[in-house]
Design a protein around this motif. Sequence first.
Motif, mmCIF file in Angstrom:
data_model
loop_
_atom_site.group_PDB
_atom_site.id
_atom_site.type_symbol
_atom_site.label_atom_id
_atom_site.label_comp_id
_atom_site.label_asym_id
_atom_site.label_seq_id
_atom_site.Cartn_x
_atom_site.Cartn_y
_atom_site.Cartn_z
ATOM 1 N N GLN A 120 -5.303 6.495 0.632
ATOM 2 C CA GLN A 120 -6.532 6.476 0.492
ATOM 3 C C GLN A 120 -6.930 5.762 -0.748
ATOM 4 O O GLN A 120 -7.998 4.780 -0.858
ATOM 5 N N GLU A 121 -6.474 6.224 -1.882
ATOM 6 C CA GLU A 121 -6.927 5.405 -3.287
ATOM 7 C C GLU A 121 -6.471 4.111 -3.296
ATOM 8 O O GLU A 121 -7.168 3.157 -3.584
ATOM 9 N N MET A 122 -5.346 3.733 -2.634
ATOM 10 C CA MET A 122 -5.013 2.241 -2.582
ATOM 11 C C MET A 122 -5.814 1.567 -1.534
ATOM 12 O O MET A 122 -6.107 0.303 -1.909
ATOM 13 N N ASP A 123 -6.143 2.120 -0.507
ATOM 14 C CA ASP A 123 -7.181 1.440 0.467
ATOM 15 C C ASP A 123 -8.425 1.357 -0.328
ATOM 16 O O ASP A 123 -8.991 0.185 -0.102
ATOM 17 N N ASP A 124 -9.065 2.253 -1.005
ATOM 18 C CA ASP A 124 -10.255 1.831 -1.719
ATOM 19 C C ASP A 124 -10.176 0.841 -2.765
ATOM 20 O O ASP A 124 -11.039 0.152 -2.851
ATOM 21 N N THR A 125 -9.128 0.833 -3.467
ATOM 22 C CA THR A 125 -8.776 -0.222 -4.328
ATOM 23 C C THR A 125 -8.789 -1.517 -3.797
ATOM 24 O O THR A 125 -9.414 -2.681 -4.364
ATOM 25 N N PHE A 126 -8.172 -1.869 -2.705
ATOM 26 C CA PHE A 126 -8.091 -3.056 -1.849
ATOM 27 C C PHE A 126 -9.597 -3.250 -1.303
ATOM 28 O O PHE A 126 -9.784 -4.433 -1.167
ATOM 29 N N ALA A 127 -10.361 -2.481 -1.081
ATOM 30 C CA ALA A 127 -11.638 -2.438 -0.498
ATOM 31 C C ALA A 127 -12.708 -2.780 -1.654
ATOM 32 O O ALA A 127 -13.849 -2.728 -1.281
ATOM 33 N N ASP A 128 -12.036 -2.711 -2.950
ATOM 34 C CA ASP A 128 -13.081 -3.040 -4.116
ATOM 35 C C ASP A 128 -14.139 -1.745 -4.313
ATOM 36 O O ASP A 128 -15.302 -1.988 -5.130
ATOM 37 N N ARG B 279 0.872 -1.210 -0.079
ATOM 38 C CA ARG B 279 0.029 -0.146 -0.067
ATOM 39 C C ARG B 279 0.616 1.348 -0.151
ATOM 40 O O ARG B 279 0.430 2.169 -0.857
ATOM 41 N N ASP B 280 1.694 1.420 0.913
ATOM 42 C CA ASP B 280 2.481 2.713 1.041
ATOM 43 C C ASP B 280 3.410 2.960 -0.021
ATOM 44 O O ASP B 280 3.564 3.907 -0.808
ATOM 45 N N ALA B 281 4.139 1.778 -0.618
ATOM 46 C CA ALA B 281 5.293 2.007 -1.723
ATOM 47 C C ALA B 281 4.130 2.295 -2.832
ATOM 48 O O ALA B 281 4.557 3.263 -3.707
ATOM 49 N N LEU B 282 2.974 1.751 -3.020
ATOM 50 C CA LEU B 282 2.444 1.970 -4.313
ATOM 51 C C LEU B 282 1.659 3.273 -4.339
ATOM 52 O O LEU B 282 1.491 4.095 -5.148
ATOM 53 N N ALA B 283 1.296 3.643 -3.283
ATOM 54 C CA ALA B 283 0.916 5.056 -2.917
ATOM 55 C C ALA B 283 1.820 6.059 -3.386
ATOM 56 O O ALA B 283 1.511 7.111 -4.000
ATOM 57 N N THR B 284 3.225 5.771 -2.993
ATOM 58 C CA THR B 284 4.164 6.718 -3.227
ATOM 59 C C THR B 284 4.345 6.669 -4.735
ATOM 60 O O THR B 284 4.380 7.709 -5.536
ATOM 61 N N ALA B 285 4.452 5.656 -5.379
ATOM 62 C CA ALA B 285 4.550 5.546 -6.760
ATOM 63 C C ALA B 285 3.486 6.299 -7.503
ATOM 64 O O ALA B 285 3.670 7.065 -8.581
ATOM 65 N N TYR B 286 2.264 6.070 -7.273
ATOM 66 C CA TYR B 286 0.992 6.512 -7.795
ATOM 67 C C TYR B 286 0.941 7.977 -7.699
ATOM 68 O O TYR B 286 0.777 8.615 -8.705
ATOM 69 N N LEU B 287 1.318 8.673 -6.651
ATOM 70 C CA LEU B 287 1.502 9.976 -6.532
ATOM 71 C C LEU B 287 2.435 10.665 -7.317
ATOM 72 O O LEU B 287 2.368 11.693 -8.048
ATOM 73 N N ALA B 288 3.710 10.179 -7.413
ATOM 74 C CA ALA B 288 4.653 10.446 -8.422
ATOM 75 C C ALA B 288 4.418 10.298 -9.768
ATOM 76 O O ALA B 288 4.877 11.245 -10.605
ATOM 77 N N ALA B 289 3.824 9.433 -9.951
ATOM 78 C CA ALA B 289 3.478 9.000 -11.623
ATOM 79 C C ALA B 289 2.785 10.096 -12.284
ATOM 80 O O ALA B 289 2.751 10.035 -13.564
ATOM 81 N N TYR B 290 1.902 10.918 -11.812
ATOM 82 C CA TYR B 290 0.850 11.576 -12.446
ATOM 83 C C TYR B 290 1.202 13.011 -12.205
ATOM 84 O O TYR B 290 2.127 13.373 -11.183
ATOM 85 N N PRO B 291 0.868 14.091 -13.065
ATOM 86 C CA PRO B 291 1.260 15.543 -12.792
ATOM 87 C C PRO B 291 0.470 15.887 -11.431
ATOM 88 O O PRO B 291 -0.476 15.305 -11.049
ATOM 89 N N PRO B 292 1.134 16.926 -10.704
ATOM 90 C CA PRO B 292 0.221 17.321 -9.435
ATOM 91 C C PRO B 292 -0.917 17.536 -9.597
ATOM 92 O O PRO B 292 -1.736 18.118 -10.431
ATOM 93 N N GLY B 293 -1.623 16.954 -8.520
ATOM 94 C CA GLY B 293 -3.122 17.217 -8.524
ATOM 95 C C GLY B 293 -3.920 16.226 -9.351
ATOM 96 O O GLY B 293 -5.099 16.207 -9.269
ATOM 97 N N VAL B 294 -3.495 15.687 -10.218
ATOM 98 C CA VAL B 294 -4.372 14.857 -11.213
ATOM 99 C C VAL B 294 -4.773 13.502 -10.620
ATOM 100 O O VAL B 294 -6.186 13.135 -10.629
ATOM 101 N N ALA B 295 -4.001 12.724 -9.859
ATOM 102 C CA ALA B 295 -4.563 11.362 -9.369
ATOM 103 C C ALA B 295 -4.888 11.433 -8.022
ATOM 104 O O ALA B 295 -5.765 11.017 -7.306
ATOM 105 N N ALA B 296 -3.778 12.475 -7.497
ATOM 106 C CA ALA B 296 -4.056 12.544 -5.798
ATOM 107 C C ALA B 296 -3.036 13.862 -5.694
ATOM 108 O O ALA B 296 -2.244 14.033 -6.204
#
Length: 164
Positions: free
Chosen positions: A58-66, A33-50
């Motif tokens: 929270q996006e990762m938590d929501d993904t795991f919670a279906d 969760r935490d490592a993916l959240a870090t990668a997710y945040l860095a992967a997109y332009p600022p403010g686009v995904a998170a």
Amino acid sequence: MPSDLMTLSLTGRTTTPASIDAVELRCIQTSDRDALATAYLAAYPPGVAATSLSEAQQEMDDTFADEFGVLRHDLTRVATIENRPVGAILVVDKSIWDPQLEGPFIIDLFVHPDARGLGVARALLDTAVHACARAGDDTLSLRVGEGTSPAALALYTRAGFQQH
């Protein structure tokens, strides 16, 4: 005007997933969760995904919670380099936004900028396409939009995804 929906027909498709020596693809784990959240945040332009790490977590938590559809663990993969998650492809059983679509739906494909240019996204996508074809799925779909890079769009197009 085409929509942002792209679909790949898997009928009759035979695939061989790409492999990269330095990158391991494995099943997703909640401990990612935490490592993916870090990668997710860095992967997109600022403010686009998170807009913050806590929002990305929270996006990762929501993904795991279906919350975005039932996660297909047979199709979802994490890319690691030296055991550090650097990206993922997150695939659900069907789109919650497009009830008319049949088949699996990619809710996200992201790679940390430090790991770009190594073929990680292609390996993740190829692996999901291969697993879908082996599972007997007829199609695989995704949406492109704000935050989708020209490189990602080219990757999807080269893989055979077509816009509607």
